[in-house]
Design an enzyme around this catalytic site. Structure first.
Site, PDB file in Angstrom:
ATOM      1  N   ASN A  53     -96.300  48.384  -9.091  1.00  9.50           N
ATOM      2  CA  ASN A  53     -97.399  47.541  -9.555  1.00  9.50           C
ATOM      3  C   ASN A  53     -97.249  47.091 -11.003  1.00  9.50           C
ATOM      4  O   ASN A  53     -97.762  46.049 -11.382  1.00  9.50           O
ATOM      5  CB  ASN A  53     -98.728  48.279  -9.371  1.00  9.50           C
ATOM      6  N   CYS A  65    -107.782  53.836 -18.517  1.00  7.94           N
ATOM      7  CA  CYS A  65    -108.330  54.993 -17.816  1.00  7.94           C
ATOM      8  C   CYS A  65    -109.845  54.878 -17.822  1.00  7.94           C
ATOM      9  O   CYS A  65    -110.408  53.935 -18.359  1.00  7.94           O
ATOM     10  CB  CYS A  65    -107.826  56.303 -18.421  1.00  7.94           C
ATOM     11  N   GLN A  79     -98.654  46.567  -3.305  1.00 11.40           N
ATOM     12  CA  GLN A  79     -98.282  45.382  -4.101  1.00 11.40           C
ATOM     13  C   GLN A  79     -97.390  44.410  -3.334  1.00 11.40           C
ATOM     14  O   GLN A  79     -97.259  43.259  -3.730  1.00 11.40           O
ATOM     15  CB  GLN A  79     -97.579  45.802  -5.398  1.00 11.40           C
TER      16      GLN A  79
HETATM   17  C1  LIG Z   1    -104.082  48.861  -6.497  1.00  6.25           C
HETATM   18  C2  LIG Z   1    -103.090  49.841  -6.001  1.00  6.25           C
HETATM   19  C3  LIG Z   1    -103.489  50.984  -5.289  1.00  6.25           C
HETATM   20  C4  LIG Z   1    -104.944  51.338  -5.079  1.00  6.25           C
HETATM   21  O1  LIG Z   1    -105.567  50.492  -4.159  1.00  6.25           O
HETATM   22  P1  LIG Z   1    -107.166  50.430  -4.134  1.00  6.25           P
HETATM   23  O2  LIG Z   1    -107.472  49.609  -2.931  1.00  6.25           O
HETATM   24  O3  LIG Z   1    -107.595  49.777  -5.418  1.00  6.25           O
HETATM   25  O4  LIG Z   1    -107.660  51.828  -4.012  1.00  6.25           O
HETATM   26  C5  LIG Z   1    -102.516  51.837  -4.815  1.00  6.25           C
HETATM   27  N1  LIG Z   1    -101.217  51.578  -5.025  1.00  6.25           N
HETATM   28  C6  LIG Z   1    -100.786  50.506  -5.691  1.00  6.25           C
HETATM   29  C7  LIG Z   1     -99.325  50.282  -5.873  1.00  6.25           C
HETATM   30  C8  LIG Z   1    -101.710  49.600  -6.212  1.00  6.25           C
HETATM   31  O5  LIG Z   1    -101.273  48.538  -6.890  1.00  6.25           O
END
Ligand SMILES: *Cc1c(COP(=O)(O)O)cnc(C)c1O
Length: 389
Positions: free
Chosen positions: A158, A332, A186
């Site tokens: 991400n 955070c 992602q």
């Molecule tokens: C945003 C994200 C998550 C968390 O997903 P949510 O739906 O916000 O809980 C997990 N892993 C990656 C790589 C992300 O970018």
């Protein structure tokens, strides 16, 4: 710095979240209104909601090359990651003998879940990544033994966008008979994903990263794979995830997946061209800038650069004042910005990590946005004296 044109807003933080696609919103509206039935009810109102969910399940499955029976809806990426990792661990005794193998560049939803298990009866190995953010396959292979409950390595990162060698890791998992999970949050909608070709047992995705609503996601579970459930209750989602389904959210998620499947190839080409132009022009304007992550094996929309040693947060705030949204590490809960664990895993010093910005592009970005961002960034860096121009 001159006053920014108030009409121009440039959102470059699509890896944090995306706007809801207007067609997804439109598809959801009836299910927030008159079509309010409980999908577990046998009457007409219930059957209508059930039919909507099952159509959405087909759309989500199609985006992943999966069959609808392998898709389990939940509240998002974080829950899907927890379902897979805890669910696989809890299939094994908590006697200190079983191991979790993951990587240093995972999202907190994976890393903190693995760390929690390591404090509660499991051993943990966190494989390292190279300077480009590619997980060290040999390190994973060396750590996996016949007492490994689960391997969890993300499909793409991400923060820097690096795409991971998941298929190579799958071959290790098969040879040892170990369950493999990948966080593909992602990747979904940005690059082609095929759960069978990847050879994974479990795969997480989240709607709000692909123009669907927040608070809904899915776990793909290869046919025959059983997990210990996180939530117990009614037999929703065939016993894998109890709780009445988020019907409007699932409908919006399904629509977003349909749109993504249609537009992905064109949009990836368009965004990677814009992203490459942004990268080229930042490097030209700020010769001391450096790319973080892999130059090629990377998501088409993601650019992460170190360009203001120790001062990315200050630059991010100034960009925000000029109506440009970017990310400077993950905030955070307190709102403070910590140096990113991903960037430090790539070998960056904390000064370099806290001098890095992530630009993540999406649907609404244009060539004019790139012009405006480069221009604004140059003014800011001159003003703060952080750039060596
Ligand atoms: C945003 C994200 C998550 C968390 O997903 P949510 O739906 O916000 O809980 C997990 N892993 C990656 C790589 C992300 O970018």
């Amino acid at each position: 710095m001159s006053t920014p044109s108030p009409s121009r807003r440039v959102y470059l933080d699509y890896n944090s979240t995306t706007p809801l696609h207007p067609e997804a919103l439109e598809a959801m509206l009836p299910y927030l209104g008159e079509s309010f039935g409980n999908p577990s009810s046998a009457h007409a109102a219930g059957r209508k909601a059930r039919a909507g969910i099952e159509r959405a399940r087909e759309s989500v499955a199609a985006l992943l090359g999966a069959s609808p029976q392998e898709i389990f809806f939940c509240s998002g990426g974080t829950e899907a990651d927890n379902m897979a990792i805890k669910g696989a661990a809890w299939n094994r005794p908590q006697d200190g003998n079983w191991r979790i193998v993951t990587s240093a560049v995972e999202h907190s939803a994976v890393l903190k879940t693995a760390a929690h298990l390591s404090n509660n009866g499991y051993r943990l190995h966190v494989a390292k990544a190279d300077e480009f953010g590619v997980v060290d396959v040999a390190d994973v292979a060396a750590a996996v033994d016949d007492r490994t409950a689960v391997i969890s390595v993300m499909h793409s990162n991400n923060e820097v966008g690096t795409i991971q060698p998941v298929r190579e890791i799958a071959e290790i998992a098969w040879s040892r008979g170990v369950l493999l999970h990948t966080d593909a949050v992602q990747s979904a909608g940005k690059v082609p994903l095929d759960a069978y070709e990847l050879g994974v047992d479990a795969l997480s995705i989240s709607a709000h990263k692909l123009y669907g609503p927040k608070g809904v996601g899915a776990l793909y579970l290869r046919r025959g794979v059983k997990l210990h459930p996180l939530l117990t209750g009614g037999g929703h989602e065939r016993g894998v995830r109890a709780g009445t389904e988020n019907v409007p959210g699932i409908i919006g998620f399904g629509k977003a997946c349909e749109i993504a499947a249609k537009k992905m190839a064109d949009e990836a080409a368009r965004l990677s061209a814009l992203r490459d132009e942004l990268q080229r022009r930042i490097l030209a304007a700020v010769p001391s800038a450096r790319l973080n992550g892999h130059p090629e094996k990377r998501l088409p929309n993601t650019l992460n650069m170190r360009l203001a040693p120790g001062a990315a947060e200050a630059v991010m705030i100034r960009l925000d004042l000029a109506n440009v949204a970017v990310s400077a590490g993950s905030a955070c809960a307190s709102g403070a910005i910590e140096p990113s664990h991903v960037l430090t895993a790539l070998g960056l010093s904390s000064e370099e990590a806290s001098g890095s910005l992530r630009f993540s592009l999406g649907m609404e970005n244009t060539a004019q946005d790139v012009d405006y961002v480069v221009e604004t960034l140059q003014k800011i860096l001159k003003g703060t004296g952080t750039a060596i121009i």
